[in-house]
Write a protein that holds these residues in place. Sequence first.
Motif, PDB file in Angstrom:
ATOM      1  N   SER B 122       3.794 -11.552  -4.962  1.00 55.61           N
ATOM      2  CA  SER B 122       4.736 -11.141  -3.919  1.00 55.61           C
ATOM      3  C   SER B 122       5.942 -10.427  -4.522  1.00 55.61           C
ATOM      4  N   ALA B 185       1.822  -8.593   0.483  1.00 51.17           N
ATOM      5  CA  ALA B 185       3.277  -8.566   0.397  1.00 51.17           C
ATOM      6  C   ALA B 185       3.784  -7.133   0.546  1.00 51.17           C
ATOM      7  N   LEU B 224       3.178 -14.553   4.497  1.00 50.50           N
ATOM      8  CA  LEU B 224       2.911 -15.034   3.136  1.00 50.50           C
ATOM      9  C   LEU B 224       2.558 -16.515   3.153  1.00 50.50           C
TER      10      LEU B 224
END
Lengths: 311, 305, 524
Positions: B122, B185, B224
């Motif tokens: 991420s 991400a 996420l």
Amino acid sequence: MIALRLALGIGLLFIVSLIIFGATELLPGDLAQQILGQGATPETLAALREQLGLNDPAPVRYWNWLSGALTGDFGVSLSNGRPISELIGARLGNTVFLALYAAALAVPISLILGILAALWRNSIFDRAANAGALTAISFPEFFVAYILVLWLAQTGLFPSMVRINPTTTFGDRIYMTFLPALTLTLVVTAHMMRMTRAAIINLMASPYIEMARLKGLSPLRIVLRHALPNALAPIINVIALNLAYLITGVVVVEVVFVYPGLGQLMVDAVSNRDIAVVQAVALIFAGAYVALNLIADVLSTITNPRLMHRR
Amino acid sequence: MGFATSVLLGLAGLFALAWVLRAGARSILTGQSRSIANDIPLTAAFGLLVIAIYAAVAIAAPALAPFPEREIVGGQFQAWSAEHLLGTDRIGRDMLSRLIYGARNTVGIAFATTALAFVVGSILGLWAALTGGWLDQVLSRFVDALMSIPALIFSLLLLTIFGTSVLTLILVIAAVDATRVFRLARAVAQGIVVMDYIEAAKLRGEGAWFLIRREILPNAMAPLVAEFGLRFCFVFLTISSLSFLGLGIKPPTADWGSMVRDNATLITFGDVTPLLPAGCIALLTVAVNFVVDWQLHRASGLKES
Amino acid sequence: MKTPRIPAMPMTRRGVMQSAAAVTAAGLILPHSAMPARAQTRGGTFRVGIGHGSTTDSLDPGLWENLYVQTFAACRHNYLIEVGSDGQLVPEIAESWDTTDGSTWVFTIRQGVTFHSGKDVTAEDVVASINHHRGDDSTSVVKPLLAAITDVRADGNTVVVTLEAPNADLPYLMTDYHIPVMPGMDGRIDPASTDGCGGYIVESFEHGVQSTVTRNPNYWKSDRAWFDRVELVSILDPAARLNALITGEVHLIDQVDPATIGMLESRGVARILSIPGNAHYGFPMDSRQAPYDDNNVRLALKYALDREAMVDVILGGHGAVSNDNPIGPANRYFNTEMEMKTYDPDRARFHLREAGLDSLDVTIAVADAAFSGAVDAGAMFSETARAAGINLEVNRVPNDGYWSNVWLNPNGDTPFCATYWGGRAVEDHMFTTAYAAGADWNEGHWSNDRFNELLVAARSEVDESLRREMYMEMQQIVSFEGSTIIPMYNNYVMAVANDIATPEQISANWNFDGFRCVERWWMA
């Protein structure tokens, strides 16, 4: 735009071939050792390496391979001398057949379940479908396969292994590959179903849905006619990802059902350091991945006019 | 079908316990926590309860397990008995103890792997989206290339090169997973970086790290987290599939993925032994995702049920 | 020259065979479902599921190595000499053989045998088939085995083989599965050809998947090759193999998971054949490297594992304990007089003290590629060794590349690992391959002067009792000073469907009735 993507795709295939070549170079042991196995002696090893041309430096071997591949000649399998196109041909067909078969089962099921779950969100049905799908994906693939064999093959309903040859009729093929296709269906359904549900629910708080609701439209109509078209982009993307998985990631199912697909070929070739075969299969896999993603992007753009006029 | 009945009874018991605890929490708690307790659906309460039980078992494994993890204490595949509640495994180790230690090892490894994958994936993904330009192009194309190589086969390659210690296993699976996280991400962040508040922060002269941490990440958290729930559980499956191909966790460490594989042939004869570790994985997967769903629901702000 | 006799089924041996006696009997005397096994019948399709085979398998006989290609070879090929079910040599393409001094051997080639292509089998074909494994450019794995041959030539309908030194066991070497008789062309065979003079003609094959062969109508043996058709399917997954047998997709499978044998038998669809042979599992130690250079350390480790338990758990009882002896119960000169090593932590500690150690920290590298159950065996070894003050760490290494990167310690970091040997029909073959000083496959990198001396002397010793004595002593040396721990002999365990009939005696020389199940078995 599509031309650019295609160019990028070809560049990507090149990078993949480099990565795969580099990785196989790093693997301990080489083709000659793998072929001779326990029977390797320094003398026979040297003779075999000479025969196979393994004594050239790595860049030379890569270049030899690349120049062949660029002219469409993928060479011969180093370990048994068969042309790679012949080795791969039938298996590619098998792999694509199984992937399409599983997709034909999994995509409608997950769309319907996902839409229903979104429609009746937080109901018992929603929770049960969700829990069921999650349970199905939390078992390893081979385990799902064993259980299906226990229930459906040992009772005589379906064969426990796939025995196809060029003369097998289409109907027989469908029947014989049912268990592997069902296994894969159980494996990929949860992901697509959850995405369908999430994408639709995401839109349910939008003002235009509120508007539709206030107009008194039925919930089913709201979901199908108003929410679904706008939720298609993420759904198509996740379907493409799963299709790519069905083509590239099914080696375990192939092993359990003795299905001659590309995955098993690649694993065999890796463990035998048969780099020409590894490269060819890796390129097919990467190509399928690129193509499916490209198709998904094009389809998302078509289904969503706003994306088309974005730039 | 005594086994199926007892599993169903066990699940019903867990649900009942979750319901009782939720009712208890509603009557005891006050303020903010009270409103959470009021809001929480039964499935999420069930999920939290299961996760709590797993955590407790993992932490207290040496105290709970009747036998040591690796000691051979009986014959091969002994039946369930008072001494060995769930029988013994292939080489005569106590199954229940292996399952309990398995909670510690498996959940620990899965958590470490997923956390690492998410941190790396991420951060890189958000950074790529924020910076754009050639950095974004290079990273994205590289990740695309890695993703187009089948994950299992790529892991197989890497593990053969680097060996199969627990550390390399974690690193390899995390590296493969991180590509997936990166993609997600980056996709999420691309929608965020064009927002006015990012522009404003940039004009304020904030650095990339600040922007990622304070502006983008909080807004990209929901998808996420959802992904984290699934990826976490997929680590067990990856380990299991790797042991199918002859790699995986080293003995005598107990881990559920390998335990499923080790006992899998028994399922051919309808024996339930391999269902135990598989069931442990499935229950945790469902529990984690129930909680994730609830969190997503809260984050989406959709108030209807 | 008389052919030495191998007592193929030593059922009543004391000591070492005790734990396996019941199993051995079960394997030999078939369950009544298989009886009576009398009149053979022609016809039917025999389908075999084999836990080996790879897309990269080769047709070149010099590269054959797994049960799939071995069985496929037995379908289509004949050899100079066959090892019979009872372990005796049986003339095949060689009608007879003779030697005067043990150095020059004359094989008389059977007349009237044809290849599938229709060509007659001649002495020149045999010479070409043997020469494929000799010479500088040969890549054959049996090249070292035939290294003592100085000349092979055709003389009319005989083939004359000359050795650099006398070897009474040459006919045995000619039974090796790598050396089929194939059609020669200008003194060479075509290693990519599937033409042979065996009982079945290849109809189609795809390596790593399936091959189909049909009966050779011109086969010279009238009492062999009963099936109309044989299909060999490669099924790598043990559970898939079991399922294929249970659902009737195949009639015969190898490598039955020991844990499931009982359950399979109770299904009643198939019977287990458990054939004791010379195959064995072991743990070689690199004797050049500390601490394994000290025989006391090696002995300590030998007393620190529970052989009986390993036979029970790893083999499911289908095998017998071994006294660190690569010569097996099916060999002629098997030594049963040696003191049996048992699990004895005190004795292990004693040897550690002798070596000047209080405790020992060692690592063993294992993978199931070495033998099925090797990882479990390592875990068991580690558990029993702890009581003897030995901290044995089990390092599970990838199956992939095991034989090239771990076995034989090529990188110097795996001095202690796991191994598997199919065993050899003659003692000299086994010892020369894996225990002679400097042999390519001397996995313990072990050298013992007395042993090496005896090995050379015994090869050409003609006095039977002297020869026996020499081999007895060699086994004693290997067992107590050698550098390979051999805890068990594994039976060949296969499961065969009830509609297949098997002869009363099944060969102990290799798996699947010496690969000849396709020839010797028939539809019930």
